[in-house]
Structure formats: C-alpha cells, structure tokens
Scaffold this motif. Structure first.
Motif, short mmCIF file in Angstrom:
data_model
loop_
_atom_site.label_atom_id
_atom_site.label_comp_id
_atom_site.label_asym_id
_atom_site.label_seq_id
_atom_site.Cartn_x
_atom_site.Cartn_y
_atom_site.Cartn_z
N GLU A 162 0.83 -1.21 0.00
CA GLU A 162 0.00 0.00 0.00
C GLU A 162 0.86 1.26 0.00
OE1 GLU A 162 -3.18 0.06 2.84
OE2 GLU A 162 -3.65 -2.07 2.55
N GLN A 163 2.00 1.22 0.70
CA GLN A 163 2.88 2.39 0.74
C GLN A 163 3.47 2.68 -0.64
OE1 GLN A 163 3.29 4.55 3.39
NE2 GLN A 163 4.16 5.77 1.73
N THR A 164 3.81 1.61 -1.36
CA THR A 164 4.35 1.80 -2.71
C THR A 164 3.30 2.42 -3.63
OG1 THR A 164 5.87 -0.08 -2.47
CG2 THR A 164 5.33 0.62 -4.72
N VAL A 165 2.06 1.97 -3.48
CA VAL A 165 0.97 2.55 -4.27
C VAL A 165 0.82 4.04 -3.96
CG1 VAL A 165 -1.53 2.58 -4.62
CG2 VAL A 165 -0.30 0.40 -4.56
N LYS A 166 0.83 4.38 -2.67
CA LYS A 166 0.72 5.79 -2.27
C LYS A 166 1.86 6.62 -2.85
CE LYS A 166 -1.61 4.84 2.14
NZ LYS A 166 -1.48 4.89 3.63
N ASN A 167 3.06 6.06 -2.80
CA ASN A 167 4.22 6.77 -3.35
C ASN A 167 4.09 7.00 -4.85
OD1 ASN A 167 5.32 6.76 -0.77
ND2 ASN A 167 6.70 5.05 -1.17
N ASN A 168 3.61 5.96 -5.55
CA ASN A 168 3.43 6.07 -7.00
C ASN A 168 2.39 7.13 -7.36
OD1 ASN A 168 5.26 4.27 -8.20
ND2 ASN A 168 3.97 2.51 -7.73
N ILE A 169 1.28 7.15 -6.62
CA ILE A 169 0.23 8.12 -6.89
C ILE A 169 0.72 9.53 -6.60
CG2 ILE A 169 -2.03 8.95 -6.13
CD1 ILE A 169 -2.82 6.00 -5.72
N SER A 170 1.43 9.69 -5.50
CA SER A 170 1.94 11.01 -5.14
C SER A 170 2.92 11.53 -6.19
CB SER A 170 2.63 10.94 -3.78
OG SER A 170 3.21 12.18 -3.44
N GLU A 171 3.86 10.69 -6.60
CA GLU A 171 4.86 11.10 -7.58
C GLU A 171 4.22 11.35 -8.94
OE1 GLU A 171 8.28 12.22 -9.48
OE2 GLU A 171 7.87 12.04 -7.33
N GLY A 172 3.30 10.49 -9.34
CA GLY A 172 2.63 10.66 -10.62
C GLY A 172 1.81 11.94 -10.65
N SER A 173 1.13 12.25 -9.55
CA SER A 173 0.34 13.48 -9.48
C SER A 173 1.23 14.71 -9.60
CB SER A 173 -0.45 13.52 -8.17
OG SER A 173 -1.37 12.44 -8.10
N LYS A 174 2.40 14.66 -8.97
CA LYS A 174 3.35 15.77 -9.07
C LYS A 174 3.80 15.97 -10.52
CE LYS A 174 5.19 15.36 -4.36
NZ LYS A 174 6.36 14.99 -3.54
N ARG A 175 4.03 14.87 -11.22
CA ARG A 175 4.47 14.98 -12.61
C ARG A 175 3.38 15.61 -13.47
NH1 ARG A 175 7.79 9.42 -14.17
NH2 ARG A 175 9.08 9.33 -12.29
N LEU A 176 2.13 15.19 -13.26
CA LEU A 176 1.03 15.76 -14.03
C LEU A 176 0.87 17.25 -13.71
CD1 LEU A 176 -1.63 12.93 -13.76
CD2 LEU A 176 -0.25 13.53 -15.76
N LYS A 177 0.97 17.57 -12.42
CA LYS A 177 0.84 18.97 -12.00
C LYS A 177 1.93 19.82 -12.65
CE LYS A 177 1.33 21.94 -7.96
NZ LYS A 177 1.64 21.98 -6.52
N HIS A 178 3.15 19.30 -12.65
CA HIS A 178 4.26 20.05 -13.25
C HIS A 178 4.02 20.26 -14.74
CE1 HIS A 178 8.33 21.43 -14.02
NE2 HIS A 178 8.41 20.55 -15.01
N ALA A 179 3.50 19.24 -15.41
CA ALA A 179 3.22 19.35 -16.84
C ALA A 179 2.19 20.44 -17.10
CB ALA A 179 2.73 18.01 -17.39
N LEU A 180 1.18 20.54 -16.24
CA LEU A 180 0.14 21.56 -16.41
C LEU A 180 0.70 22.94 -16.17
CD1 LEU A 180 -2.88 19.93 -14.53
CD2 LEU A 180 -2.38 19.88 -16.97
N LEU A 181 1.39 23.10 -15.03
CA LEU A 181 1.87 24.43 -14.65
C LEU A 181 2.94 24.95 -15.61
CD1 LEU A 181 2.06 24.08 -10.76
CD2 LEU A 181 0.23 25.04 -12.15
#
Length: 205
Positions: A162-181
């Motif tokens: 579950e921790q790995t999943v949380k880490n993946n979601i957090s990192e992936g969301s940051k990447r998407l946010k960076h792409a938008l901004l």
C-alpha cells in the motif's frame, strides 16, 4: 455614492486608521456568506472553502494599513478570493473525489463554449503523453485511483504494498501537475485535464 458604498468606506477608514475590530467584524459578517458560497462552489469542499475564506480575512486584517478607503470593497475581496482559489487548484490539497464535480462543471462549460473543444483535445493529448512517460505501475495506480479504487484494492490488483501505491500516486500526481503548470494551464483548462483523465480511465488506458 450609494449608501452601501458609504458604509464600506466608513468600515475601511475605521479599520485602516483605528484598527477598529468592531468595523472589521461587521465587514466580516456582511461578506462571509457570499465569499464562502463562492469558494464552496469552486472547491466542493466545505472545510477547504472555510479555510480559504478565513485566510482571506486574516490577510485582509494584516494588510489593513494599506487599504484604500475609495476602493470597490466587494471587487477587492472577490479578487482576493479568486487568487486563493487558483492557489488551491495549484496546490496538493485537491482530493481525487472532486473529479466528478469538476467533470460536471467542465461538461457545462464546454457546452456553453464550443470554441474550447480544441483546447480540450490538446490537453487530452498532453495528459496521455505524460501518462505514457510514467512507469507502468505508477500509471496504473493513478488511473485506478481516479477510477475510485481504494489504495488497498490497487495494491492487491498490482501486487504492490500500500505504501508503494501511495508513493506512486503522489509522484505521478506531481508529474502531471508540473506538466500543467509548465504550460500555464488556467483553472478551466485544469478541469479539462482532469476530465480527460476520467475519460482515459473509462477507456481502460
């Protein structure tokens, strides 16, 4: 000048020149409901809306010595609120479950503004490209999360902790946010991307 504007001017002078907390309290109660209602409409989160408006009034009080008694008070307060809502959308506070509400907003917006269709398609392509750059587990974790699977269910499906999943979601969301901004995406375009993500999820990407 209207009676209402005269009242606003009296409040501003009292707050700026005398640190009058009574006048500030009257201003606070006069505008609270409208500001809160607007913040709630945009964020769809009662606690976040309350926090945003509270922070707005705290900053208003802290800057009281720079207030212009001749300014248009409602316009000033709603201008502050606008930027705070933009900050909210650009922060990490956004909850995945808000996607459905934003998708509804987007549907109405695109129906009313068909000229935005090309923008939507471009953003959909951007989102697809960013997802494809991610490691498989990260991409799948994000799409499953947006499809309302729990962290536990995602971990079981992907064979991860579950921790790995949380880490993946957090990192992936940051990447998407960076792409938008990095492309200067505005608030409606942000909703477009979120809606595109829902579409991609539904399509099984």
């Amino acid at each position: 000048m209207t009676q209402e504007n005269l009242l606003y001017e009296d409040w501003l002078i009292a707050i700026r020149e005398r640190d009058d907390k009574g006048a500030f309290g009257k201003l606070y109660h006069h505008f609270w409901d409208g500001l809160y209602g607007h913040a709630l409409l945009r964020t769809r989160d009662a606690q976040q809306a309350e926090d945003i408006v509270q922070e707005l009034f705290i900053q208003f009080w802290e800057k009281r010595d720079r207030l212009d008694s001749q300014m248009t008070l409602p316009g000033y307060l709603y201008g502050m609120l606008k930027y705070k809502i933009v900050d909210f959308f650009n922060s990490n506070k956004i909850k995945p479950q808000l996607l459905d509400f934003w998708a509804e907003d987007l549907y109405v917006f695109v129906q009313q503004h068909p000229e935005e269709l090309e923008t939507y398609r471009a953003l959909e392509e951007l989102l697809s490209q960013e997802l494809d750059r991610m490691p498989t587990n990260m991409k799948q974790a994000i799409l499953l999360k947006w499809d309302e699977f729990s962290i536990r269910d995602i971990a079981t499906r992907l064979g991860l902790s579950e921790q790995t999943v949380k880490n993946n979601i957090s990192e992936g969301s940051k990447r998407l946010k960076h792409a938008l901004l990095s492309r200067g995406i505005d608030r409606y375009s942000t909703m477009m991307v979120l809606f595109a993500l829902q579409s991609l999820t539904t399509a099984g990407i």
